[in-house]
Write an enzyme that holds these catalytic residues in place. Structure first.
Site, mmCIF file in Angstrom:
data_model
loop_
_atom_site.group_PDB
_atom_site.id
_atom_site.type_symbol
_atom_site.label_atom_id
_atom_site.label_comp_id
_atom_site.label_asym_id
_atom_site.label_seq_id
_atom_site.Cartn_x
_atom_site.Cartn_y
_atom_site.Cartn_z
ATOM 1 N N SER A 66 59.935 90.868 62.733
ATOM 2 C CA SER A 66 59.214 90.554 61.503
ATOM 3 C C SER A 66 57.714 90.740 61.678
ATOM 4 O O SER A 66 56.995 90.972 60.709
ATOM 5 C CB SER A 66 59.504 89.116 61.071
ATOM 6 O OG SER A 66 58.960 88.182 61.985
ATOM 7 N N CYS A 104 50.331 88.336 54.559
ATOM 8 C CA CYS A 104 50.398 88.235 56.015
ATOM 9 C C CYS A 104 49.030 87.788 56.502
ATOM 10 O O CYS A 104 48.057 88.553 56.432
ATOM 11 C CB CYS A 104 50.783 89.557 56.661
ATOM 12 S SG CYS A 104 50.721 89.487 58.476
ATOM 13 N N LYS A 280 58.789 80.131 54.038
ATOM 14 C CA LYS A 280 59.034 80.008 55.464
ATOM 15 C C LYS A 280 59.665 78.648 55.741
ATOM 16 O O LYS A 280 59.555 77.719 54.945
ATOM 17 C CB LYS A 280 57.724 80.127 56.258
ATOM 18 C CG LYS A 280 56.954 81.409 56.028
ATOM 19 C CD LYS A 280 57.740 82.640 56.406
ATOM 20 C CE LYS A 280 56.902 83.904 56.303
ATOM 21 N NZ LYS A 280 57.709 85.125 56.503
ATOM 22 N N MET A 320 52.751 82.685 62.245
ATOM 23 C CA MET A 320 52.217 83.486 61.156
ATOM 24 C C MET A 320 50.876 82.888 60.717
ATOM 25 O O MET A 320 50.708 81.665 60.691
ATOM 26 C CB MET A 320 53.176 83.487 59.977
ATOM 27 C CG MET A 320 54.591 83.963 60.325
ATOM 28 S SD MET A 320 55.621 82.706 61.133
ATOM 29 C CE MET A 320 56.170 81.791 59.704
ATOM 30 N N GLY A 321 49.932 83.754 60.368
ATOM 31 C CA GLY A 321 48.622 83.261 59.937
ATOM 32 C C GLY A 321 48.698 82.434 58.674
ATOM 33 O O GLY A 321 48.033 81.395 58.549
#
Length: 398
Positions: A66, A104, A280, A320-321
């Site tokens: 991912s 993202c 998420k 993830m950011g």
């Protein structure tokens, strides 16, 4: 079968934070792929090498995870007060699907450097040395990101001594500000607020999984936070402990689907299959000594809490950011699952442990008239050009 020549499309392959992606200028794409639709999706899938039933991306630029199956499209901004528009596509690995539902955060760090190098930022605002401030309109979710990009001798500075857990080599530090990141419409126009259910903690009941408390938040990216212990975990798990357990992955997907319905992101759990990028799912725990994927020992005093997050159906190798923004925001609000794992109380920054190490993220959350919002979140990342030139795809792709 007639021979089809390959199209040659200008592109740049970049690392941003702990992710990699293929970057395009909008005007360099074939005309049919410059707007949303099947042609654009088909092009990006072919660039990445999806769908790949072997799960390897051997015939494309993707990395079969991912974190490395991503495409970015940049153009001069259509929004006043911004330099560029940034559109992000998360390409599925083994299915024919591109998810446009979120941002993202890691690749956000590469947008400023790309925009400067491609001449998309007004030259009068780009110093030869010092810091160039790039205002980015994140088109997927309609939010502003401000990137502070280091410059040296008239070019973007890429090398440096800033170390980021999850990235093997040091580079130049890029500071990102996510302005008003509470995702009020989650990218689809339906107003919800930072806590879409109206509560900082809800009880989520998922058939086959159980009944447990969860914090569901729209900040950075829609995220469902659960106490690790409620799921039988410690919060120190590395990728193999989750990703090699098919039953665990199925449970997390069920949690994600039911949480998405409760958050108002989808109407029915069956729709979760067509919205893989969001929300998420993450599980949190208080600090404890453990060893990261690189062999580094993290002590109980090194972090405020531990967080493990899943992306596109697998445990992320770092963080993830955008989920980092959600973590910092939730940690700053008393009573959330995340805040409790961090020891409770008020805070405007948090250091959390992830499978590759640690990360510090700041967030400024305020409560007005019983409604929480976050004004901005700040984190440091790095970015680097890995290759630029032309990416090739068969002419029949578009």
């Amino acid at each position: 079968m007639p021979h089809l020549p390959q199209l040659r499309i200008p592109a740049t392959y970049m690392r941003g934070g702990t992710s990699k992606g293929v970057f395009f200028k909008l005007d360099d794409l074939p005309a049919a792929a410059r707007g949303p639709g099947a042609a654009r999706d088909a092009l990006l899938m072919r660039v990445i090498g999806s769908p790949d039933p072997y799960g390897k991306h051997t015939d494309g630029m993707g990395g079969a995870t991912s974190s490395t199956s991503k495409c970015v499209i940049i153009s001069r901004s259509s929004v006043p007060g911004h330099d560029v528009d940034y559109l992000y596509g998360q390409v599925a690995i083994d299915s024919a699907f591109v998810d446009w539902s979120g941002n993202c955060g890691n690749l956000s760090s590469a947008v400023g450097p790309f925009a400067i190098a491609q001449g998309l930022v007004d030259a009068s605002r780009v110093p030869a040395d010092g810091t160039c401030t790039v205002r980015i309109w994140q088109a997927n979710i309609g939010k502003t990101i401000v990137a502070h990009v280091p410059m040296a001798n008239g070019e973007v500075q890429e090398t440096g001594d800033f170390e980021l857990d999850g990235v093997a080599f040091p580079a130049a530090e890029i500071q990102l500000e996510f302005l008003d990141p509470s995702d009020d419409d989650a990218g689809d126009g339906a107003a919800r607020g930072m806590f879409p259910t109206g509560a900082v903690v809800d009880t989520l009941e998922v058939p086959g999984v159980g009944r447990f408390e969860a914090t569901m938040i729209n900040a950075g990216i829609p995220t469902i936070f659960i106490d690790a212990a409620a799921l039988g975990y410690s919060g120190t798990e590395l990728q193999d402990a989750i990703n090699e357990d098919k039953a665990a992955l199925a449970r997390f997907e069920a949690i994600r689907a039911h949480g998405a319905v409760r958050m108002g992101l989808i109407d029915d759990i069956a729709q979760a299959a067509t919205r893989q990028h969001t929300p998420k799912v993450a599980f949190v725990a208080p600090p404890r000594e453990h060893v990261t994927s690189s062999g580094k020992t993290i002590g109980t005093g090194d972090v405020d809490l531990l967080v493990r997050a899943l992306s596109m159906g697998k445990l992320h190798h770092a963080m993830m950011g955008t989920a980092s923004v959600a973590i910092a925001t939730a940690a700053s609000v008393p009573g959330t699952v995340v805040n409790r794992a961090a020891g409770g109380g008020a805070r405007n920054a948090v250091v959390f442990g992830h499978p590759s190490g640690t990360l510090r993220v700041g967030a400024e959350a305020v409560e007005r008239d019983g409604r929480w919002t976050v004004t901005r979140a700040i984190m440091s990342r790095s970015a680097r050009v890995l290759m630029d030139g032309q990416v090739r795809v068969p002419a029949g792709t578009v």
